[in-house]
Design an enzyme around this catalytic site. Structure first.
Site, mmCIF file in Angstrom:
data_model
loop_
_atom_site.group_PDB
_atom_site.id
_atom_site.type_symbol
_atom_site.label_atom_id
_atom_site.label_comp_id
_atom_site.label_asym_id
_atom_site.label_seq_id
_atom_site.Cartn_x
_atom_site.Cartn_y
_atom_site.Cartn_z
ATOM 1 N N TYR A 113 1.342 -7.472 0.893
ATOM 2 C CA TYR A 113 -0.040 -7.553 1.372
ATOM 3 C C TYR A 113 -0.967 -7.863 0.213
ATOM 4 C CZ TYR A 113 -2.329 -3.193 -0.196
ATOM 5 O OH TYR A 113 -2.924 -2.201 -0.938
ATOM 6 N N PHE A 168 -2.980 4.990 2.438
ATOM 7 C CA PHE A 168 -1.689 4.599 3.004
ATOM 8 C C PHE A 168 -0.686 4.173 1.936
ATOM 9 C CE2 PHE A 168 1.017 1.065 4.329
ATOM 10 C CZ PHE A 168 1.680 1.593 5.424
ATOM 11 N N ASP A 169 -1.062 3.215 1.083
ATOM 12 C CA ASP A 169 -0.085 2.704 0.125
ATOM 13 C C ASP A 169 0.189 3.693 -0.998
ATOM 14 O OD1 ASP A 169 -2.724 2.128 -0.398
ATOM 15 O OD2 ASP A 169 -2.370 0.193 -1.318
ATOM 16 N N THR A 170 -0.797 4.542 -1.353
ATOM 17 C CA THR A 170 -0.531 5.586 -2.344
ATOM 18 C C THR A 170 0.518 6.557 -1.815
ATOM 19 O OG1 THR A 170 -2.783 5.461 -3.235
ATOM 20 C CG2 THR A 170 -1.543 7.456 -3.698
#
Length: 412
Positions: free
Chosen positions: A97, A189-191
């Site tokens: 992404y 979210f990505d952490t």
């Protein structure tokens, strides 16, 4: 980077919310770059999460106009929602992404996905905090970013340097295994994904990026920071309770070290502990001087010790005693806090004795007494860390040898 099995190699998801001003230019530029520079098969997915401006119309037109561009619409806000939806539906081998503003130079895209397409790594992330990264942004955002990532590394004991850069990729099989355990659907979210991945023994590859801050960014920094802190507390609690099956994920996807981890000699431990102690004592002194004015002597002493205790335990675990990996991590951090409370009791008692003898002691005198008490507490900390917190039992050493012994080789 072309996969031998055929099929779709790479899908790049671009999450958007009310991005009518930049969407067409960014997607066209990304599509042109991929057509010229990406040797693998690829697709771009515009993941629209509840836009209310002209974004849906522009995205739909781009999907009809440009080859390999797809448009997905979600009626709910949240970058995490958009990524979860698009990644779960993808048939690509590697999922990535990018932020729609393309703040990250696209030249970093091939090296981002190469280690995933080859199978060398599980997740790949761009970092703005690497020594060779070139970043243009204001001092406020730079300070916030570095502080957040420092806090994340010290409290969650992770090694990746930049959790927030909007430039990441993951193998599809890894995403399928991890996504059910990621609760956040917003900016954290990505952490959260990265924390679970590292705790599960997966390999995270970092590449330095060239990054230019978007002056029109609409991210609410204060609210995002609060949400991130809440997310860290929640994830830490889940790891402590065992509700995230990191051991099972490690057994399925994790990568063990090439050789069993070695432990420094006693002399080496003393030297390393001393180096950590020097840095901790200096950090304590600086923090105390900063905090003494607004909080008072006792409160400043407690806060300075607390802030240095977490980093001290983490540094000694990895550097002094040669322990890595998620096993017993939070148990050892809790034991380290017990040792911290003992150190706090020693230094607080020294401060109380000083004030009993001289109520109007100067801050420099308080600091001198506290430093001496802290040195004594540091010696006691080494004994407790070595014999209690980071003690390695014979059974653990034997298990490590067996885990890395070649098949058929006898144990000596």
């Amino acid at each position: 980077m072309t996969p031998s099995y055929g099929g779709l190699a790479l899908e790049i998801v671009v999450p958007v919310f009310n991005e009518e001003a930049v969407l067409e230019h960014s997607i066209s530029r990304l599509s042109e770059y991929l057509s010229q520079e990406m040797p693998s098969t690829w697709k771009i997915t515009i993941a629209d999460n509840a836009s209310t401006d002209r974004t849906p119309a522009i995205a739909a037109r781009l999907s009809e106009k440009l080859p390999n561009v797809e448009y997905r619409r979600l009626e709910v806000k949240g970058r995490g929602f958009a990524l979860r939806d698009a990644w779960s539906a993808s048939e690509a081998k590697v999922l990535a992404y990018l932020d729609v503003d393309l703040s990250t130079d696209l030249a970093a895209l091939p090296p981002l996905v190469a280690p995933l397409l080859s199978g060398h790594s599980d997740i790949s992330i761009g970092t703005r905090l690497g020594q060779s990264s070139r970043v243009s942004r204001g001092p406020k955002r730079e300070f916030i970013s570095r502080s957040y990532n420092f806090l994340l590394r010290r409290t969650m004991q992770v090694r990746f340097s930049d959790a927030q850069c909007g430039f990441k990729a993951i193998r599809a099989d890894v995403a399928k295994r991890l996504l059910p355990h990621v609760e956040d659907n917003g900016w954290f979210f990505d952490t959260e994904l990265l924390i679970i991945a590292e705790r599960s023994g997966l390999r995270i590859h970092e590449i330095p990026v060239d990054w230019i801050d978007d002056p029109d960014s609409r991210v609410n920094i204060k609210q995002t920071a609060v949400d991130d802190l809440r997310g860290m507390v929640r994830v830490a609690g889940s790891l402590v309770r065992g509700s995230i099956p990191v051991q099972a994920i490690y057994a399925e996807l994790g990568r063990g070290p090439i050789a069993p981890p070695g432990r420094p000699s006693f002399f080496g431990q003393v030297v390393r502990f001393g180096l950590v102690g020097v840095f901790s004592t200096v950090a304590f002194a600086l923090l105390y001087l900063v905090l003494q004015g607004p909080f008072g002597a006792q409160q400043a002493n407690f806060l300075a010790l607390l802030l240095t205790a977490v980093g001290n335990t983490a540094a000694n675990r990895r550097f002094t005693f040669g322990i890595s990996g998620p096993a017993k991590l939070f148990t050892q951090q809790f034991q380290g806090l017990v040792v911290f409370l003992l150190a706090w009791a020693i230094t607080s008692s020294a401060l109380m004795v000083l004030h009993a003898a001289n109520l109007d002691s100067a801050p420099s005198t308080e600091l001198l007494v506290l430093t001496a008490a802290n040195v004594f507490a540091t010696l006691l900390r080494f004994v407790l860390l070595r014999l209690w917190v980071f003690r390695v039992r014979r059974a653990d050493e034997r298990s490590a040898i067996l885990a890395f012994r070649p098949v058929g080789q006898p144990v000596r």
